[in-house]
Write an enzyme that holds these catalytic residues in place. Structure first.
Site: not given
Ligand SMILES: CC(C)(COP(=O)(O)OP(=O)(O)OC[C@H]1O[C@@H](n2cnc3c(N)ncnc32)[C@H](O)[C@@H]1OP(=O)(O)O)[C@@H](O)C(=O)NCCC(=O)NCCS
Length: 178
Positions: A135, A147
């Protein structure tokens, strides 16, 4: 007991010459190699201190203790014997979950976040996880960029997941296969 072992291990590894140079020539610390190793109980205090410095809404020290005690994969990165990064992930039922990834503020932007994430992926794979989830705050552009570069894709959101200045902030859920 494990604290005693940590103390002995630090004492055995203690190198006064290296310590002298790092103390008197701090620029050498910057050029020191990043060494990754599993977190030890004795590291928890330093890790919690970096957490306080790096996040507006940091984890409580007890949360790190719980992750450590429960046996999650907890790794740290150190330079010249100083902890500068950590990564924590859980692995189970073929899935892994990044719970925390952090680099000390003064040393961010040098590729260490990427190195730590690669390590977590390697460990998760070694435990036969075939996917990794995490998350991230939509406002955390730096982390999202990392990411995405590492092959994570957005797969959903969790409503009001994080505390925020004006109430709550949703989380982006990102995932990739390993
Ligand atoms: C997010 C974090 C772990 C990234 O680690 P880092 O060591 O700073 O990042 P790296 O140097 O490894 O950079 C990797 C990529 O992140 C992105 N990035 C890093 N610094 C950036 C910046 N200032 N602005 C935008 N993107 C940035 C880039 O995509 C970069 O790749 P590139 O250098 O090829 O362009 C680190 O900034 C951090 O600890 N932040 C505070 C805690 C946090 O937000 N953790 C993530 C919670 S989900």
């Amino acid at each position: 007991m494990s604290e005693l072992f940590d103390y002995i291990r630090r004492w055995i590894n203690y190198d006064p010459e290296t310590e002298f140079y790092y103390k008197h020539f701090p620029s050498l610390v910057e050029t020191a190699e990043l060494v990754l190793r599993p977190m030890r109980r004795a590291d928890l205090k330093s890790v919690a201190a970096i957490e306080q410095a790096a996040y507006e809404f940091p984890w409580e020290p007890a949360t790190f203790r719980d992750c450590f005690n429960v046996g999650y994969c907890c790794w740290i990165g150190e330079k010249a014997g100083q902890i500068v990064a950590y990564g924590i992930c859980s692995v189970g039922a073929g899935e892994s979950h990044v719970l925390n990834l952090c680099v000390a503020p003064h040393i961010q932007g040098n590729g260490y976040g990427r190195i730590m994430l690669e390590k977590l992926m390697e460990i998760a794979k070694s435990y036969r996880a075939d996917s990794m989830f995490l998350e991230v705050r939509p406002s955390n552009r730096r982390a999202i960029k990392l990411y995405q570069q590492m092959g994570f894709n957005e797969i959903g959101t969790r409503k009001d997941y994080y505390p925020a200045r004006n109430g709550r902030e949703d989380a982006l859920i990102m995932a990739r296969t390993l």
